[in-house]
Design an enzyme around this catalytic site. Structure first.
Site, PDB file in Angstrom:
ATOM      1  CE  LYS A  22      81.361-103.390 -36.821  1.00  0.00           C
ATOM      2  NZ  LYS A  22      80.768-104.178 -35.742  1.00  0.00           N
ATOM      3  CG  ASN A  23      77.788-105.241 -38.473  1.00  0.00           C
ATOM      4  OD1 ASN A  23      78.738-105.095 -37.703  1.00  0.00           O
ATOM      5  ND2 ASN A  23      76.719-104.470 -38.456  1.00  0.00           N
ATOM      6  NE  ARG A  93      75.631-107.206 -28.358  1.00  0.00           N
ATOM      7  CZ  ARG A  93      74.893-107.744 -27.410  1.00  0.00           C
ATOM      8  NH1 ARG A  93      75.111-107.447 -26.163  1.00  0.00           N
ATOM      9  NH2 ARG A  93      73.928-108.576 -27.719  1.00  0.00           N
ATOM     10  CB  CYS A 117      77.097-102.525 -25.494  1.00  0.00           C
ATOM     11  SG  CYS A 117      75.943-102.303 -26.822  1.00  0.00           S
ATOM     12  NE  ARG A 122      73.580-104.580 -29.429  1.00  0.00           N
ATOM     13  CZ  ARG A 122      74.577-104.337 -30.278  1.00  0.00           C
ATOM     14  NH1 ARG A 122      75.558-103.562 -29.916  1.00  0.00           N
ATOM     15  NH2 ARG A 122      74.592-104.878 -31.459  1.00  0.00           N
ATOM     16  CB  VAL A 124      71.960-113.312 -26.226  1.00  0.00           C
ATOM     17  CG1 VAL A 124      73.000-112.323 -26.714  1.00  0.00           C
ATOM     18  CG2 VAL A 124      72.260-113.780 -24.809  1.00  0.00           C
ATOM     19  CG  LEU A 126      64.994-112.773 -29.582  1.00  0.00           C
ATOM     20  CD1 LEU A 126      64.789-111.693 -30.632  1.00  0.00           C
ATOM     21  CD2 LEU A 126      63.666-113.438 -29.244  1.00  0.00           C
ATOM     22  CG  ASP A 308      74.710-100.265 -37.408  1.00  0.00           C
ATOM     23  OD1 ASP A 308      74.269-100.070 -36.259  1.00  0.00           O
ATOM     24  OD2 ASP A 308      75.171-101.362 -37.775  1.00  0.00           O
ATOM     25  CB  ILE A 330      66.997-100.780 -34.070  1.00  0.00           C
ATOM     26  CG1 ILE A 330      66.373-100.558 -35.450  1.00  0.00           C
ATOM     27  CG2 ILE A 330      67.625-102.168 -33.947  1.00  0.00           C
ATOM     28  CD1 ILE A 330      65.359-101.579 -35.888  1.00  0.00           C
ATOM     29  NE  ARG A 400      83.934-102.471 -31.482  1.00  0.00           N
ATOM     30  CZ  ARG A 400      82.649-102.591 -31.213  1.00  0.00           C
ATOM     31  NH1 ARG A 400      82.084-101.764 -30.371  1.00  0.00           N
ATOM     32  NH2 ARG A 400      81.922-103.515 -31.780  1.00  0.00           N
TER      33      ARG A 400
HETATM   34  C1  UD1 Z   1      73.548-106.235 -35.577  1.00  0.00           C
HETATM   35  C2  UD1 Z   1      74.727-105.402 -35.964  1.00  0.00           C
HETATM   36  C3  UD1 Z   1      74.548-103.947 -35.489  1.00  0.00           C
HETATM   37  C4  UD1 Z   1      73.214-103.401 -35.994  1.00  0.00           C
HETATM   38  C5  UD1 Z   1      72.067-104.338 -35.646  1.00  0.00           C
HETATM   39  C6  UD1 Z   1      70.724-103.915 -36.233  1.00  0.00           C
HETATM   40  C7  UD1 Z   1      76.600-106.945 -35.925  1.00  0.00           C
HETATM   41  C8  UD1 Z   1      77.889-107.323 -35.318  1.00  0.00           C
HETATM   42  N1  UD1 Z   1      75.945-105.927 -35.359  1.00  0.00           N
HETATM   43  O1  UD1 Z   1      73.503-106.262 -34.158  1.00  0.00           O
HETATM   44  O2  UD1 Z   1      75.622-103.159 -35.976  1.00  0.00           O
HETATM   45  O3  UD1 Z   1      72.979-102.148 -35.395  1.00  0.00           O
HETATM   46  O4  UD1 Z   1      72.352-105.669 -36.125  1.00  0.00           O
HETATM   47  O5  UD1 Z   1      70.830-103.795 -37.613  1.00  0.00           O
HETATM   48  O6  UD1 Z   1      76.177-107.521 -36.915  1.00  0.00           O
HETATM   49  N2  UD1 Z   1      67.302-108.275 -29.261  1.00  0.00           N
HETATM   50  C9  UD1 Z   1      66.661-108.928 -28.228  1.00  0.00           C
HETATM   51  N3  UD1 Z   1      66.981-110.241 -27.978  1.00  0.00           N
HETATM   52  C10 UD1 Z   1      67.905-110.920 -28.725  1.00  0.00           C
HETATM   53  C11 UD1 Z   1      68.540-110.250 -29.781  1.00  0.00           C
HETATM   54  C12 UD1 Z   1      68.217-108.912 -30.026  1.00  0.00           C
HETATM   55  O7  UD1 Z   1      65.843-108.347 -27.524  1.00  0.00           O
HETATM   56  O8  UD1 Z   1      68.155-112.111 -28.448  1.00  0.00           O
HETATM   57  C13 UD1 Z   1      67.001-106.841 -29.508  1.00  0.00           C
HETATM   58  C14 UD1 Z   1      68.232-105.973 -29.260  1.00  0.00           C
HETATM   59  O9  UD1 Z   1      68.390-105.632 -27.912  1.00  0.00           O
HETATM   60  C15 UD1 Z   1      67.962-104.776 -30.140  1.00  0.00           C
HETATM   61  C16 UD1 Z   1      67.200-105.373 -31.326  1.00  0.00           C
HETATM   62  O10 UD1 Z   1      66.720-106.642 -30.873  1.00  0.00           O
HETATM   63  O11 UD1 Z   1      67.160-103.836 -29.487  1.00  0.00           O
HETATM   64  C17 UD1 Z   1      68.033-105.528 -32.579  1.00  0.00           C
HETATM   65  O12 UD1 Z   1      69.093-106.400 -32.334  1.00  0.00           O
HETATM   66  P1  UD1 Z   1      69.736-107.336 -33.442  1.00  0.00           P
HETATM   67  O13 UD1 Z   1      69.015-107.200 -34.746  1.00  0.00           O
HETATM   68  O14 UD1 Z   1      69.899-108.688 -32.865  1.00  0.00           O
HETATM   69  O15 UD1 Z   1      71.158-106.663 -33.622  1.00  0.00           O
HETATM   70  P2  UD1 Z   1      72.578-107.327 -33.404  1.00  0.00           P
HETATM   71  O16 UD1 Z   1      72.648-108.626 -34.131  1.00  0.00           O
HETATM   72  O17 UD1 Z   1      72.950-107.272 -31.968  1.00  0.00           O
END
Ligand code: UD1
Length: 421
Positions: A22-23, A93, A117, A122, A124, A126, A308, A330, A400
């Site tokens: 999925k991801n 997301r 969520c 979470r 964005v 970065l 996950d 995480i 989902r």
């Molecule tokens: C993706 C996966 C999710 C998985 C996660 C970690 C998808 C759709 N989802 O989520 O299932 O659990 O990777 O393996 O692929 N963060 C920031 N700023 C940012 C981005 C992230 O602070 O701009 C933080 C987040 O809040 C979180 C951590 O970094 O605490 C990890 O997030 P990230 O690796 O970005 O996960 P996702 O891409 O959201």
């Protein structure tokens, strides 16, 4: 509203075919926006999340055809919109990842901020920093990101991520593929989904080096071509069924997998006393012993133990001999399954980002409530191992991310069904 009803106690025996990830699939769909030629994705999982993504892509003018089988064809010949509204991004997301491709191809985009969520804030930030490093002007207004590329389009740049975010790395790779010149991403996420995206972008004509390692280099192109690409097998679905067999007992072979994508789990399961036999694209999971050993885990970016699969492993440890410490590093709020597992008789105490699970002799069925995608499947696992009937409510969370979950488990002897009344 649908619910899943499980009569626990049946051992699982047989074979389960694993679907595409999925991801990964969601970001590969976003990559189709980068070309005006046809993109064919094979091994696409049929999930609520891929349907949401398809809905959004259709609103942007992408022609999408599903089938035959697990194929999806996407044609972004003409993009008719650059706007992703709150109602869609809020539901899922990963739709936020259309921002980079739209910006790279059309020079501008307006995409809703996803918001927090259940599992954490979470942000964005970065993602946005990465796009700014490629020359984008970004403004936040009324819950939306309004982004504009420079006159000649995005330009390659240096991106040094303070945290190896999966989504931000993917976003940077997508946008950099259509940016002029070279982009270097340092401290990139190393999850297998990144290697999958890198492979697809390379087949489309971008020169991507190091995807799936912590330094990724991309030579962007003026235009990218169409591609046929097969989605990488879902390592989280693999982990989920492996843990389910460990919890319920039995002997199941999972097929169509990448055993090297789950090494940390194989290690933890072996330590717990579960037999794990990996083949080229299979794994055979057997639990014969009556008692599992307690094992401590800490979630980490890949190749560490995946966040996950943390909820599923907690369900397993609820039945182990002794106490297990589960540390989540995480996401800040990812133990909502703990009180639901307690309803089935699990003994879990949560202190900040640490949960102590003291194994009990047996779990007993009860009605429980799913709170998020992976939490909900941990309740299914506990229900399979429990005595009596477990009813998992709010099944839409499961839909989902798990394709034909009840059918796959029932095929191995689980007493599980979906009820809609
Ligand atoms: C993706 C996966 C999710 C998985 C996660 C970690 C998808 C759709 N989802 O989520 O299932 O659990 O990777 O393996 O692929 N963060 C920031 N700023 C940012 C981005 C992230 O602070 O701009 C933080 C987040 O809040 C979180 C951590 O970094 O605490 C990890 O997030 P990230 O690796 O970005 O996960 P996702 O891409 O959201």
């Amino acid at each position: 509203m649908d619910r899943i009803v499980i009569q626990g106690g049946a051992r699982l025996n047989g074979t389960i075919g694993i679907s595409g990830a999925k991801n990964s699939a969601l970001k590969l769909m976003a990559a189709a926006l980068l070309t005006d030629e046809t993109v064919v994705l094979e091994n696409m999982p049929r999930l609520a999340d891929s349907r949401y993504m398809a809905q959004l892509m259709a609103r942007l003018g992408v022609q999408i055809e599903e089938g035959p089988g697990s194929r999806m064809t996407l044609d972004a010949g003409t993009i008719t919109g650059v706007f992703a509204s709150y109602d869609l991004v809020r539901k899922m997301r990963a739709t936020f990842n259309v921002l980079g491709p739209l910006l790279a191809r059309e020079g501008r985009a307006k995409v809703s901020l996803p918001g927090g969520c259940a599992i954490g804030a979470r942000p964005v930030d970065l993602h946005l920093k990465a796009l700014e490093a490629l020359g984008a002007q970004i403004e936040l207004s009324e819950g939306y990101v309004i982004a504009e590329a420079p006159k000649g389009g995005l330009v390659g740049g240096e991106i040094d991520l303070p945290f190896a975010s999966v989504g931000a790395t993917e976003h940077a790779m997508l946008a950099a593929s259509l940016a002029r010149g070279e982009t270097v991403i340092e401290n990139a996420a190393r999850e297998p989904e990144l290697a999958d995206l890198g492979e697809m972008l390379t087949s489309m004509g971008a020169l991507v080096e190091g995807a799936g390692t912590s330094t990724v280099k991309i030579q962007g192109q003026k235009s990218l071509s169409g591609v046929t690409h097969s989605v990488v097998p879902d390592r989280i679905e693999t982990a989920t069924y492996a843990i389910a067999v460990a919890a319920a007992g039995g002997d199941v072979t999972l097929t169509g997998i990448r055993p090297d994508h789950n090494k940390s789990l194989w290690h933890a399961l072996s330590e717990a006393g579960v037999s794990v036999e990996t083949g080229t694209d299979t794994v055979r999971i057997m639990r014969k012993a009556d008692k599992l050993k307690a094992v401590d885990i800490e979630t980490q970016p890949f190749p560490g133990f995946p966040t996950d699969a943390q909820a599923q492993f907690m369900a397993l440890m609820a039945l182990a001999d002794g106490a297990s410490v589960i540390r989540e590093t995480i996401f800040e709020n990812r133990f909502m399954h703990a009180p639901e597992l307690a309803r089935l008789g699990a003994d879990i105490s949560v202190h900040g980002n640490e949960a102590i699970v003291r194994g009990v002799d047996a779990l007993r069925g009860a009605p429980v409530m799913a709170t998020d995608l992976r939490a909900s499947v941990s309740l299914v696992i506990a229900g399979l191992a429990a005595e009596g009937e477990t009813v998992v409510n709010r099944v839409y969370h499961l839909d989902r991310g798990f394709e034909r979950l009840e059918a796959k488990l029932a095929g191995c002897g689980a007493q599980i069904e979906r009820r809609s009344d």
